[in-house]
Design a protein around this motif. Structure first.
Motif, PDB file in Angstrom:
ATOM      1  N   CYS A   1       0.850  -1.185   0.000  1.00  0.00           N
ATOM      2  CA  CYS A   1       0.000   0.000   0.000  1.00  0.00           C
ATOM      3  C   CYS A   1       0.890   1.240   0.000  1.00  0.00           C
ATOM      4  O   CYS A   1       1.844   1.322   0.766  1.00  0.00           O
ATOM      5  CB  CYS A   1      -0.894  -0.011   1.230  1.00  0.00           C
ATOM      6  SG  CYS A   1      -1.781   1.541   1.484  1.00  0.00           S
TER       7      CYS A   1
ATOM      8  N   CYS B   1       0.093   3.297   3.775  1.00  0.00           N
ATOM      9  CA  CYS B   1       0.488   2.765   5.071  1.00  0.00           C
ATOM     10  C   CYS B   1       1.588   1.723   4.947  1.00  0.00           C
ATOM     11  O   CYS B   1       2.186   1.348   5.953  1.00  0.00           O
ATOM     12  CB  CYS B   1      -0.718   2.162   5.787  1.00  0.00           C
ATOM     13  SG  CYS B   1      -1.407   0.720   4.980  1.00  0.00           S
TER      14      CYS B   1
ATOM     15  N   VAL C   1       1.463  -1.472   4.136  1.00  0.00           N
ATOM     16  CA  VAL C   1       1.139  -2.849   4.455  1.00  0.00           C
ATOM     17  C   VAL C   1       1.083  -3.664   3.167  1.00  0.00           C
ATOM     18  O   VAL C   1       0.739  -3.127   2.109  1.00  0.00           O
ATOM     19  CB  VAL C   1      -0.177  -2.919   5.243  1.00  0.00           C
ATOM     20  CG1 VAL C   1      -1.382  -2.720   4.337  1.00  0.00           C
ATOM     21  CG2 VAL C   1      -0.279  -4.233   5.976  1.00  0.00           C
TER      22      VAL C   1
ATOM     23  N   CYS D   1      -4.530   0.395   0.031  1.00  0.00           N
ATOM     24  CA  CYS D   1      -5.339  -0.703   0.545  1.00  0.00           C
ATOM     25  C   CYS D   1      -6.742  -0.196   0.861  1.00  0.00           C
ATOM     26  O   CYS D   1      -7.008   1.008   0.845  1.00  0.00           O
ATOM     27  CB  CYS D   1      -4.680  -1.296   1.790  1.00  0.00           C
ATOM     28  SG  CYS D   1      -4.655  -0.209   3.212  1.00  0.00           S
TER      29      CYS D   1
ATOM     30  N   CYS E   1      -6.985   2.439   3.765  1.00  0.00           N
ATOM     31  CA  CYS E   1      -6.571   3.808   3.445  1.00  0.00           C
ATOM     32  C   CYS E   1      -7.534   4.437   2.445  1.00  0.00           C
ATOM     33  O   CYS E   1      -7.767   5.646   2.497  1.00  0.00           O
ATOM     34  CB  CYS E   1      -5.152   3.790   2.860  1.00  0.00           C
ATOM     35  SG  CYS E   1      -3.929   3.196   4.030  1.00  0.00           S
TER      36      CYS E   1
HETATM   37 ZN   LIG Z   1      -2.940   1.312   3.400  1.00  0.00          ZN
END
Ligand SMILES: [Zn+2]
Length: 71
Positions: A46, A49, A51, A64, A67
């Motif tokens: 992502c 963030c 991830v 993602c 977000c």
């Molecule tokens: Zn994210």
């Protein structure tokens, strides 16, 4: 010396457990399972963030779902 004996017994029990668990029902050591490449999904990160998620679940902006919801 009791503690030492207890330690040896624990080690033996662990070894027996490992040997038993490593054998299949036909008595041979367990072989590693062949990998199926189709089981693996491409992962992507992502952009917000950082991830790692499956690439298909990223939005077209590279974010993602979490977000994308909060942005
Ligand atoms: Zn994210």
């Amino acid at each position: 010396m009791n503690l030492f004996r207890f330690f040896i017994l624990g080690l033996l029990a662990w070894l027996v457990y490992r040997v038993l668990m490593s054998w299949n029902s036909d008595g041979r050591p367990a072989a590693p399972r062949p990998r199926n490449p189709e089981q693996f999904e491409m992962m992507a990160r992502c952009l917000k963030c950082g991830v790692f998620v499956p690439r298909d679940s990223l939005s077209d902006r590279g974010r993602c779902r979490n977000c994308e919801k909060s942005a």
